[in-house]
Design a protein around this motif. Structure first.
Motif, PDB file in Angstrom:
ATOM      1  N   LYS A 106      23.140  30.692 -16.126  1.00  0.00           N
ATOM      2  CA  LYS A 106      22.811  31.564 -17.261  1.00  0.00           C
ATOM      3  C   LYS A 106      24.043  32.337 -17.736  1.00  0.00           C
ATOM      4  O   LYS A 106      24.236  32.525 -18.943  1.00  0.00           O
ATOM      5  CB  LYS A 106      21.693  32.535 -16.865  1.00  0.00           C
ATOM      6  N   GLN A 107      24.859  32.772 -16.796  1.00  0.00           N
ATOM      7  CA  GLN A 107      26.057  33.521 -17.151  1.00  0.00           C
ATOM      8  C   GLN A 107      27.011  32.676 -17.991  1.00  0.00           C
ATOM      9  O   GLN A 107      27.529  33.146 -19.018  1.00  0.00           O
ATOM     10  CB  GLN A 107      26.760  33.998 -15.880  1.00  0.00           C
ATOM     11  N   ASN A 110      25.601  32.101 -21.514  1.00  0.00           N
ATOM     12  CA  ASN A 110      25.750  33.287 -22.369  1.00  0.00           C
ATOM     13  C   ASN A 110      27.186  33.426 -22.866  1.00  0.00           C
ATOM     14  O   ASN A 110      27.428  33.880 -23.987  1.00  0.00           O
ATOM     15  CB  ASN A 110      25.312  34.536 -21.609  1.00  0.00           C
ATOM     16  N   LYS A 111      28.157  33.021 -22.039  1.00  0.00           N
ATOM     17  CA  LYS A 111      29.544  33.004 -22.495  1.00  0.00           C
ATOM     18  C   LYS A 111      29.722  32.013 -23.640  1.00  0.00           C
ATOM     19  O   LYS A 111      30.440  32.278 -24.608  1.00  0.00           O
ATOM     20  CB  LYS A 111      30.474  32.633 -21.336  1.00  0.00           C
ATOM     21  N   GLU A 114      28.324  33.551 -26.721  1.00  0.00           N
ATOM     22  CA  GLU A 114      29.238  34.581 -27.224  1.00  0.00           C
ATOM     23  C   GLU A 114      30.412  33.945 -27.976  1.00  0.00           C
ATOM     24  O   GLU A 114      30.850  34.448 -29.015  1.00  0.00           O
ATOM     25  CB  GLU A 114      29.764  35.415 -26.058  1.00  0.00           C
ATOM     26  N   ASN A 133      21.293  26.858 -26.212  1.00  0.00           N
ATOM     27  CA  ASN A 133      19.927  27.387 -26.164  1.00  0.00           C
ATOM     28  C   ASN A 133      18.990  26.437 -25.422  1.00  0.00           C
ATOM     29  O   ASN A 133      18.098  26.880 -24.697  1.00  0.00           O
ATOM     30  CB  ASN A 133      19.410  27.650 -27.582  1.00  0.00           C
ATOM     31  N   LEU A 136      19.812  26.911 -21.776  1.00  0.00           N
ATOM     32  CA  LEU A 136      19.331  28.227 -21.348  1.00  0.00           C
ATOM     33  C   LEU A 136      17.816  28.207 -21.144  1.00  0.00           C
ATOM     34  O   LEU A 136      17.293  28.818 -20.196  1.00  0.00           O
ATOM     35  CB  LEU A 136      19.719  29.282 -22.385  1.00  0.00           C
TER      36      LEU A 136
END
Length: 719
Positions: A106-107, A110-111, A114, A133, A136
């Protein structure tokens, strides 16, 4: 030095095509290990290529992860390289999922998201947004966050809509439906998800729909699961037919590809000869071009969004993968072999209640053969246990093992219906042995096996043992539907014991289910408990109430389920009830209908029960000739059943199957357990075979929802 790198990249590609994966990796590692420094971007591309090879051809996920993590560090010092950064994030996310490191996955995702927010808008940027997405959503589903998963998928769907890309919209719409089916919260939200899939699918041109084979299978299978869940069998049939036709068409296409490939190889071999004259070479070259064009048309290699040869694109051959979305989205749901086995399974599920057992057994065998071939490729041979599996192979192995258990489960059900008890024993023993070898992966099947042991024990008149296994199955399951059905089965075994105390215990089991029968999705539980309750009321001489219950249950069964065996059993009880009420005209008509259905199903116990009622009917009417003829036929059937039961009881498997003892699996050490269950949960939803990688941590419905089990034999047999 860039020329050296390109040469080594090309050599690695050449070695990969030859199947020399080790040599290909060594070519690439020569760049990373060189004492002469290469540009950071060259090292990044090389490490992505190594990770790609390892993920594609080996189980060395940790090695691939190390290269990707190093690439990520190198990319921090490079200001641009949007595509490479996205590929590194995406591949690293897949590695983290394979090793069960979901927080890290997940980390990194998310990067990636971003990074996209700080990049220029464009088609590629939006595709990567959809990809992250999608991944995720998988990670969130693994953690049991279904709302978060749906939110991520909705973001992807919105982006695909803005791109005016209906095929990509369909990918997200079906994924959302999948999550809704896994976590069924309310009927309206699931229905809305189904309707949205239908609208988007219809918006895609017919010709394009045929080309989107992965989406076609995914959409149709999800519709089948949905309609099975609400017991709408009539509307589900058209989707099963579409699936079967699509599978047969694809198999035919694959055969054409194999034949063309064989012919092309022969042409290429001829062209390699140095002594060919100009005319022959020209003719062969023309034939070669024609064959290559035919192959391209069949395999769809000229796609608009083709995958790059290098740097992080995990490619698979045309025969392995059913894509749901374009690269870079990792949009596969299940491997093609699993889809084929699942289509065979759906055909079995719909044909078995109709009594089409010959076709059922044919498709069961087809599915089992497909699965065995795939398990062999995964290295799952005789003697291999759960703890012997590579962690990265656990998920795909679980998919095939679950499908295997479904098919064997249906084999047991068909054999018990036909009173082929020895055959049922063998399939049930196979299920038990697989569960012993893979106890964590097949944990959800434990209650199913106990229920089938109860079914088998009931069929051979071991009612006390049957009750034990039914109640044990109910205790093992966390699913209310499964618990209810097992209580009904146990109640029927109690009723068949015939004494007053057993009837009271049957009522204790039936009562709670009657109280909640309208709370279940669909009518399976309702029709089953109404039959059991009506039969019990008849035994207790509450004839009019029994008739009301049975008539309502029969109408519901006939209109909704179409289960011939259940209809036959309803008719038999109603015919018996007609005799008790001295309504001989109606009893004769009902019993004849029941006998016709029981003969079609080769359901010998029900035939005997009907025949005994017809004998009593002829006695009441004084039809001596019909009585004697009927009694003679009944005697032959009883002898046939007795022989079948005797053969089963003399089998070496009989005692262990009915014994009041649970299955004993291999005891795993703490480390082994952690290795087996970390990552995507193995508590697989048997109602909806999981994934696009979507798996769930919560306990899902048992296969009793997907598999419409027989009610059991309602007439007590002689031992």
């Amino acid at each position: 030095m860039e020329g050296v790198a390109e040469g080594l990249w090309g050599l690695a590609d050449y070695e990969e095509k030859k199947g020399e994966i080790g040599k290909a990796v060594k070519c690439l590692e020569a760049i990373c290990q060189s004492q002469v420094s290469f540009l950071p971007i060259i090292e990044v591309k090389t490490r992505l290529r190594i990770a790609t090879l390892l993920l594609k051809h080996t189980n060395n996920v940790n090695h691939a992860k190390s290269h990707l993590e190093r690439s990520q560090l190198l990319l921090k010092s490079i200001p641009s390289c949007f595509e490479l950064k996205c590929r590194a994030y995406s591949l690293l996310s897949q590695c983290y999922q394979l090793v069960g490191a979901i927080p890290s996955q997940k980390q990194i995702l998310n990067k990636g998201l971003e990074l996209i927010t700080t990049s220029e808008d464009g088609f590629s940027r939006r595709l990567w947004y959809c990809n992250f997405n999608s991944q995720l959503a998988i990670a969130l589903t693994i953690e049991g966050d279904h709302h978060g998963s749906i939110s991520a998928l909705e973001n992807g769907l919105m982006c695909a809509t803005q791109m005016c890309y209906p095929e990509l919209q369909m990918f997200f719409a079906t994924s959302i439906l999948h999550v809704h089916l896994m976590q069924w919260e309310n009927d309206s939200s699931v229905q809305d998800a189904v309707n949205r899939c239908n609208i988007i699918w219809e918006s895609i041109e017919s010709e394009k729909r045929q080309q989107c084979l992965g989406l076609l299978f995914y959409n149709e299978l999800l519709h089948v699961f949905y309609l099975l869940r609400i017991c709408d069998y009539k509307n589900a049939v058209q989707h099963v037919d579409k699936l079967d036709a699509a599978m047969k068409s694809d198999l035919q296409r694959r055969q054409q590809i194999k034949e063309l490939t064989k012919e092309l190889d022969a042409v290429n071999e001829s062209l390699s000869r140095s002594d060919l004259n100009y005319r022959d070479r020209s003719a062969l070259s023309g034939k070669q071009a024609h064959l290559e064009e035919q192959l391209n048309n069949l395999t769809g290699t000229d796609k608009e969004f083709s995958e790059p040869i290098y740097f992080g694109s995990v490619r698979r051959t045309w025969e392995d993968k059913l894509e749901l979305a374009p690269p870079p989205i990792d949009g596969e749901w299940l491997p093609k072999g699993a889809i084929y086995a699942l289509v065979d399974l759906t055909v079995v599920v719909f044909n078995r209640p109709k009594g089409l057992f010959k076709e059922c057994l044919k498709r069961i065998q087809s599915g089992l053969q497909t699965i065995q071939e795939q398990l062999k490729k995964l290295g799952i041979l005789d003697g291999v246990r759960e703890v012997d599996l590579q962690h990265s192979a656990i998920w795909i192995a679980s998919v095939y093992l679950m499908l295997l258990m479904h098919l064997l489960e249906n084999k047991v059900a068909v054999d018990l219906t036909r009173s082929d008890f020895v055959e049922a024993q063998e399939a049930l023993v196979q299920m038990r042995n697989w569960c012993i070898r893979f106890p964590t992966i097949l944990q959800a099947c434990e209650c199913v096996i106990e229920m089938l042991r109860g079914q088998y024990a009931h069929c051979v008149s071991c009612y006390d043992e049957a009750i034990y296994h039914f109640l044990e199955a109910s205790r093992l399951s966390e699913n209310k539907s499964m618990q209810a059905m097992c209580c009904v089965y146990a109640a029927i075994s109690y009723i068949c014991m015939g004494d007053a105390e057993s009837s009271a215990k049957a009522l204790d089991l039936i009562g709670p289910v009657l109280g909640v029968m309208d709370s279940f999705t669909g009518v399976r539980e309702k029709t089953s408990v109404l039959l059991a309750h009506g039969f019990l009321l008849m035994r207790q001489q509450n004839l009019q109430e029994a008739r009301n219950r049975l008539a309502f249950g029969l109408q519901t069964t006939h209109n909704t389920l179409g289960n011939l065996q259940l209809v036959s059993q309803y008719l038999t009880v109603l015919g018996n009830l007609g005799l008790a009420l001295r309504d001989t005209g109606q009893a004769r008509e009902i019993l004849r209908s029941s006998l016709t259905l029981a003969k079609k199903l080769n359901d010998i116990p029900t035939q005997i029960w009907v025949l005994s009622n017809l004998t009593a009917l002829y006695q009441q009417l004084g039809e001596k000739g019909s009585e004697m003829e009927n009694l003679d036929y009944q005697t032959k059937k009883v002898e046939d059943l007795q022989k079948r039961i005797s053969d089963a009881c003399s089998s070496s498997h009989h005692v262990e199957l009915i014994a009041k003892v649970k299955i004993k699996a291999h005891q795993l050490s703490g480390i082994d357990i952690k290795r087996a269950i970390s990552g995507p949960s193995m508590r697989v939803d048997l109602d909806i075979p999981e994934s696009i990688g979507l798996s769930a941590t919560s306990s899902m419905t048992s296969s009793s929802r997907l598999m419409d089990f027989d009610m059991g034999r309602l007439r007590r047999r002689k031992a």
